[in-house]
Motif scaffolding. Sequence first.
Motif, PDB file in Angstrom:
ATOM      1  N   VAL A 121      16.284 -89.139 -15.535  1.00 38.98           N
ATOM      2  CA  VAL A 121      17.045 -89.163 -16.788  1.00 38.98           C
ATOM      3  C   VAL A 121      17.375 -87.744 -17.229  1.00 38.98           C
ATOM      4  N   ARG A 164      21.144 -91.962 -16.716  1.00 39.91           N
ATOM      5  CA  ARG A 164      20.102 -92.227 -15.725  1.00 39.91           C
ATOM      6  C   ARG A 164      20.700 -92.199 -14.335  1.00 39.91           C
ATOM      7  N   GLN A 165      19.856 -91.849 -13.383  1.00 42.17           N
ATOM      8  CA  GLN A 165      20.316 -91.811 -11.999  1.00 42.17           C
ATOM      9  C   GLN A 165      19.193 -92.256 -11.065  1.00 42.17           C
ATOM     10  N   LYS A 183      10.715 -96.464 -16.530  1.00 42.13           N
ATOM     11  CA  LYS A 183      11.740 -96.671 -15.498  1.00 42.13           C
ATOM     12  C   LYS A 183      11.650 -95.517 -14.516  1.00 42.13           C
ATOM     13  N   LEU A 199      22.252 -90.137 -23.087  1.00 43.39           N
ATOM     14  CA  LEU A 199      21.196 -90.057 -22.080  1.00 43.39           C
ATOM     15  C   LEU A 199      21.696 -90.785 -20.841  1.00 43.39           C
ATOM     16  N   SER A 239      13.963 -94.289 -12.551  1.00 45.92           N
ATOM     17  CA  SER A 239      15.170 -93.466 -12.335  1.00 45.92           C
ATOM     18  C   SER A 239      15.127 -92.182 -13.165  1.00 45.92           C
ATOM     19  N   THR A 246      21.015 -95.124 -26.361  1.00 51.09           N
ATOM     20  CA  THR A 246      21.057 -94.062 -25.361  1.00 51.09           C
ATOM     21  C   THR A 246      22.228 -93.120 -25.597  1.00 51.09           C
ATOM     22  N   ASP A 276       9.096 -93.173 -19.058  1.00 46.07           N
ATOM     23  CA  ASP A 276       9.482 -94.171 -20.067  1.00 46.07           C
ATOM     24  C   ASP A 276       9.591 -95.555 -19.444  1.00 46.07           C
ATOM     25  N   GLY A 288      14.254 -86.225 -21.695  1.00 47.20           N
ATOM     26  CA  GLY A 288      13.520 -86.941 -20.649  1.00 47.20           C
ATOM     27  C   GLY A 288      13.288 -86.074 -19.419  1.00 47.20           C
ATOM     28  N   PRO A 328       9.886 -89.316 -14.582  1.00 45.75           N
ATOM     29  CA  PRO A 328      10.141 -90.045 -15.824  1.00 45.75           C
ATOM     30  C   PRO A 328       8.901 -90.840 -16.259  1.00 45.75           C
ATOM     31  N   PRO A 388      12.452 -89.671 -23.102  1.00 38.21           N
ATOM     32  CA  PRO A 388      13.690 -89.377 -23.824  1.00 38.21           C
ATOM     33  C   PRO A 388      13.701 -90.023 -25.203  1.00 38.21           C
ATOM     34  N   VAL A 411      20.644 -86.079  -9.384  1.00 37.51           N
ATOM     35  CA  VAL A 411      21.119 -85.778 -10.747  1.00 37.51           C
ATOM     36  C   VAL A 411      22.260 -84.759 -10.696  1.00 37.51           C
TER      37      VAL A 411
END
Length: 242
Positions: free
Chosen positions: A198, A213-214, A194, A211, A196, A170, A192, A185, A190, A153, A19
């Motif tokens: 956030v 994502r990574q 997923k 928002l 990745s 997003t 939600d 998030g 995370p 998030p 991130v």
Amino acid sequence: MRIAIISDIHSNLSALKAVLEKISRVGCDQIICLGDIVGYGPYPNECIELLKESCQLTLMGNHDHAVIGLTSTESFNIYAKMAIDWTSAELMPSAKEYLESLPFTHREPNELYVHATPCKPEGWNYLLSTYDAQDNLKCFDQQICFVGHSHVPVIFEQQPDEDCKIIRHTSAILGDKNRYVINVGSVGQPRDGKPSAVFGMYDSDSREFELLRQEYDVSETQKAMMDQDLPYFLVDRLSRGQ
Ligand code: ZN
């Protein structure tokens, strides 16, 4: 001013590094961390060190508060409690001192930052519904409050004289007559759906919030957790983003 807002790192160094690299690629003027640096994951000291170097401001989260013995783990689930006990034994004295120094809130003229809720920052309540958001909007004067804590998030928007609603995008240009509670998030766990990481990016000039994502090396964190005998429930949920 572009502000990157990260939260709920939970000792996940691989996610935090990914991130921070993304933030440096997209560029920002300030990085603010909304707390829960530690708990759940395998690298508490390393995450604290990296955040000290990278963030202009870091707030207190409930896991940070629990690990220094100031919040009871009674309300924590058994796995979270086990991770708190492990973290507490692992933390260097200087890292504990740093956690003790963290404030609960940060106020700017237009934005409020807090880990859990603006109404009672040290109560560690959850702000999940439009009803919760509406209630909490009464507790601060700023236009926007950024929160973490639930790891989910979400953007809550209140237009003048209307009920609060959820913006299902997003990114959004924040209307200057509206008020917002925005959950950025979680970087390190995370929930939600997923896996990745956030986080949020807010531009106070263009009023755009996004928002981002990574992806990160989830298996590296999971392996380190298993090496430390951290609960498998916590290891497994990272793959599912739950
Ligand atoms: Zn958390």
